[in-house]
Design a protein around this motif. Sequence first.
Motif, PDB file in Angstrom:
ATOM      1  N   ILE A 492      30.083  30.913  -0.583  1.00 27.20           N
ATOM      2  CA  ILE A 492      30.571  30.867   0.796  1.00 27.20           C
ATOM      3  C   ILE A 492      30.073  32.055   1.627  1.00 27.20           C
ATOM      4  CG2 ILE A 492      32.726  32.133   0.363  1.00 27.20           C
ATOM      5  CD1 ILE A 492      34.038  30.004   2.277  1.00 27.20           C
ATOM      6  N   ASN A 493      29.781  33.206   0.983  1.00 29.05           N
ATOM      7  CA  ASN A 493      29.267  34.353   1.727  1.00 29.05           C
ATOM      8  C   ASN A 493      27.839  34.134   2.223  1.00 29.05           C
ATOM      9  OD1 ASN A 493      31.615  35.808   1.465  1.00 29.05           O
ATOM     10  ND2 ASN A 493      30.914  37.016  -0.275  1.00 29.05           N
ATOM     11  N   MET A 494      27.203  33.056   1.776  1.00 25.31           N
ATOM     12  CA  MET A 494      25.858  32.747   2.264  1.00 25.31           C
ATOM     13  C   MET A 494      25.880  32.021   3.605  1.00 25.31           C
ATOM     14  SD  MET A 494      23.534  33.956   0.268  1.00 25.31           S
ATOM     15  CE  MET A 494      22.090  32.987   0.751  1.00 25.31           C
ATOM     16  N   ILE A 495      27.070  31.717   4.122  1.00 24.76           N
ATOM     17  CA  ILE A 495      27.160  30.991   5.398  1.00 24.76           C
ATOM     18  C   ILE A 495      26.480  31.768   6.514  1.00 24.76           C
ATOM     19  CG2 ILE A 495      28.745  30.204   7.195  1.00 24.76           C
ATOM     20  CD1 ILE A 495      30.682  29.365   5.031  1.00 24.76           C
ATOM     21  N   ILE A 496      26.767  33.069   6.622  1.00 20.32           N
ATOM     22  CA  ILE A 496      26.161  33.846   7.706  1.00 20.32           C
ATOM     23  C   ILE A 496      24.653  33.952   7.536  1.00 20.32           C
ATOM     24  CG2 ILE A 496      26.551  36.079   6.550  1.00 20.32           C
ATOM     25  CD1 ILE A 496      26.913  37.275   9.365  1.00 20.32           C
ATOM     26  N   VAL A 497      24.180  33.997   6.295  1.00 23.89           N
ATOM     27  CA  VAL A 497      22.738  34.102   6.038  1.00 23.89           C
ATOM     28  C   VAL A 497      22.036  32.809   6.437  1.00 23.89           C
ATOM     29  CG1 VAL A 497      20.970  34.496   4.285  1.00 23.89           C
ATOM     30  CG2 VAL A 497      23.155  35.706   4.139  1.00 23.89           C
ATOM     31  N   ILE A 498      22.525  31.686   5.907  1.00 19.97           N
ATOM     32  CA  ILE A 498      21.892  30.388   6.188  1.00 19.97           C
ATOM     33  C   ILE A 498      22.085  29.994   7.650  1.00 19.97           C
ATOM     34  CG2 ILE A 498      21.823  27.956   5.560  1.00 19.97           C
ATOM     35  CD1 ILE A 498      20.798  29.887   3.404  1.00 19.97           C
ATOM     36  N   GLY A 499      23.280  30.232   8.186  1.00 20.02           N
ATOM     37  CA  GLY A 499      23.541  29.883   9.582  1.00 20.02           C
ATOM     38  C   GLY A 499      22.648  30.649  10.539  1.00 20.02           C
ATOM     39  N   THR A 500      22.518  31.948  10.311  1.00 19.01           N
ATOM     40  CA  THR A 500      21.661  32.782  11.164  1.00 19.01           C
ATOM     41  C   THR A 500      20.203  32.345  11.080  1.00 19.01           C
ATOM     42  OG1 THR A 500      23.128  34.700  10.912  1.00 19.01           O
ATOM     43  CG2 THR A 500      20.859  35.132  11.588  1.00 19.01           C
ATOM     44  N   LEU A 501      19.710  32.180   9.844  1.00 21.42           N
ATOM     45  CA  LEU A 501      18.307  31.812   9.659  1.00 21.42           C
ATOM     46  C   LEU A 501      18.018  30.407  10.195  1.00 21.42           C
ATOM     47  CD1 LEU A 501      17.610  33.230   6.078  1.00 21.42           C
ATOM     48  CD2 LEU A 501      16.889  34.174   8.286  1.00 21.42           C
ATOM     49  N   THR A 502      18.985  29.500  10.091  1.00 23.34           N
ATOM     50  CA  THR A 502      18.781  28.146  10.613  1.00 23.34           C
ATOM     51  C   THR A 502      18.525  28.167  12.113  1.00 23.34           C
ATOM     52  OG1 THR A 502      20.152  27.128   8.888  1.00 23.34           O
ATOM     53  CG2 THR A 502      19.818  25.865  10.909  1.00 23.34           C
ATOM     54  N   ILE A 503      19.402  28.860  12.841  1.00 29.23           N
ATOM     55  CA  ILE A 503      19.253  28.925  14.304  1.00 29.23           C
ATOM     56  C   ILE A 503      17.945  29.606  14.686  1.00 29.23           C
ATOM     57  CG2 ILE A 503      20.204  29.938  16.404  1.00 29.23           C
ATOM     58  CD1 ILE A 503      22.985  29.495  15.217  1.00 29.23           C
ATOM     59  N   PHE A 504      17.653  30.724  14.039  1.00 33.63           N
ATOM     60  CA  PHE A 504      16.446  31.469  14.388  1.00 33.63           C
ATOM     61  C   PHE A 504      15.182  30.676  14.050  1.00 33.63           C
ATOM     62  CE2 PHE A 504      13.057  34.424  13.037  1.00 33.63           C
ATOM     63  CZ  PHE A 504      12.806  35.027  14.270  1.00 33.63           C
ATOM     64  N   LEU A 505      15.093  30.169  12.828  1.00 31.80           N
ATOM     65  CA  LEU A 505      13.864  29.496  12.394  1.00 31.80           C
ATOM     66  C   LEU A 505      13.661  28.159  13.098  1.00 31.80           C
ATOM     67  CD1 LEU A 505      13.964  30.287   8.559  1.00 31.80           C
ATOM     68  CD2 LEU A 505      12.575  31.384  10.334  1.00 31.80           C
ATOM     69  N   VAL A 506      14.741  27.398  13.312  1.00 33.85           N
ATOM     70  CA  VAL A 506      14.613  26.142  14.044  1.00 33.85           C
ATOM     71  C   VAL A 506      14.158  26.420  15.478  1.00 33.85           C
ATOM     72  CG1 VAL A 506      15.893  24.189  15.027  1.00 33.85           C
ATOM     73  CG2 VAL A 506      16.250  24.843  12.649  1.00 33.85           C
TER      74      VAL A 506
END
Length: 523
Positions: A492-506
Motif C-alpha cells: 500500500i505504501n507504493m500508492i504514492i510512487v505509482i500514482g505520482t509516476l502514472t500522472i507524470f509519465l502519462v
Amino acid sequence: MKNLPIFDLAVIATYLLGMILVGVYFSRKNKNSEQFTKASGLIPGWAIGMSIYATFLSSNTFLGVPGKAFGANWNSFVFSISMPFAAWVASKFFVPFYRATGEISAYTHLEHRFGAWARTYAVICFLLTQLARMGSIFFGIALSLQALTGYSMSAIMLVMGICIIIYTVLGGIEAVIWTEVVQGVIKTLGAALILYLIIVEMPGGVSKIVEIGQQNGKFSLGSFAPDLTTASFWVILLYGFFINLNNFGMDQNYIQRYHTATSAAEASKSVWLCVWLYVPASLLFFIIGSCLFAYYQVHPELIEGIRQQVAAERLPLNASHEQIVQVAATLQPSDYGDKVMPHFMVTKIPAGLVGLIVSAILSAAMSTISSGMNASATVFSVDIYKRYFKKDIKEKQTMQLLHIATVAFGLLGMGTGIAMIGVKSILDVWWQLSGIFAAGMLGLFLLGIISKQSGNYEALTATIIGILVIVWMTFSGSIPDEYGYLRNPLHINMIIVIGTLTIFLVGVFLTRLRKRREFTVES
C-alpha cells in the motif's frame, strides 16, 4: 491509570500557558496578512530549519515510531534515510522556484500552467492531507494523556485544540515558527530523558538491550530483496523519497516557511538543517522502541495489563473477564505497540518528571497542528475564497478570514482525531492517508515543472488516469476472491510512487504524441 501529581499538572499548565502567551506577544505584530502568513520575510534560516524539524517530529514520531519499533523492527527508519535525497532536490530546484514566484500559496502556479482545475485539485488534496495529519496527531497525544490522566480522549483533544487555536490565531506564522523552535528543543530533550530512564530501569543495561534486540531482529531495516509487495527496504525508501519530495516541494506547511526566510540561500539552509536534525532524532525514537521491547521481555508480567486493555477495546462493553483474557492471549506486539510508551510513563517515570515528558509530547503535537492550521487557513483564503468568491477583499477582511479559517481547520482536525479513536497504528494510518492524498498533486506538480511543453489537455487526462490508478490501488483489496487477479499486488505504501509516476509519465507520453502529430501535419 493514575492521576498526575499537582507538580506535574502545574508543569503542563505552565507550558500551555506559555504557548498562549507567545501568541499574545506576536499578536502585536500581526497587523496585516503579509505578517500573518510570511512574517514579512524576516525569520533567520536556522529558526526556520528548527521549525520544519519540529513539524516533522510530531506525536506520530514520538509515539508511533517507538510503537513500530516495539511491534516490528527498524524498517520504518528507512523513511528517514530517504530524506537527504529529497532535500537535495528541494534545495536545488524547489526552493529557488518558489522564492522566484513570490506567491505565498504553493498551488497558484498550477493554475498558470494548466488552469483553475489543477490548482483546485491540488488544494483539495492538500487540505485532506492536513486533516489526516492533524487528526492522527490529535489522536496520538490523546492516547498518551488518557493513560496518564484517565480523562476521555475527546476531552483531551478539545483542551489541547483550544490552546493551539488561540496562539495560532493570535500570533500567525511567526508565533508558529518561534514556538516550534522551543518545542523542537523540548521534545528532543524529552526523548533523551525517556531513553535514559528506560536504560536505568533495565536489568543488564545497554548490553542486555542489544542482546535481546539482536535475538528478535529488532534492528533490521527490512528485507533487501527486490520485493515491492511487502514493506521491504526498497518500498519504504521509495515511499520516503516521494513523500518527502511532496513535503519539501508541494506541502504548504514547508513552502510557506521558505517565504519567511530572509533569502533563498537561508531557505535552502533551513531544509538541510531539518534533515541533519531529524535523521538522528528519529533514530533515537527507534532506539527507544527497541529498548522498551527488551524491557518488557525481561518483565513480561507488566505487559499483560496492556494486552487486556487492547482486548477490552476490541470486545463489546459487556464482555466478560474470561473473554478479555482469551483475546489478550492472541495479541501480537504489533497490536499494542502504540500503548507501550504511555504505559511505561504511567508506571515507571517518577513524579516530577512526568510533567516534563508530557510537555515534550504536547510540543510534538502542537507544533505540527499549529503549522497545519496556519497553512490550511492561508491556502483556503488565497486559493479558494479569493479565487472563487471575492478577489478584491480588503486587508481587514483578509485578516478576519484567516482567523476564522484557522479556527475552522483546528476544529476539523479535532473532529478527525476523534474519528480515529480505536485505530491499530498511528504511523500506519498516517502513512497510508498521506500517500493516497499526496500522490496526485506531486505527479501534477512534477509534470508542470519538468515537462515545459505539457498543456491543459495532457495534464487533465494524466490526472484523471492517475486518480483512477490511485483509487484502484487503494480499494482493490475489497474485490471478491473470484476476481482476486484484479487486486493491487503491490504494498500500500507504493500508492504514492505509482500514482505520482502514472500522472507524470502519462502526461509526458501524451505531450510527445501531440508534438509528433503537430510535426507530421507541418511536414
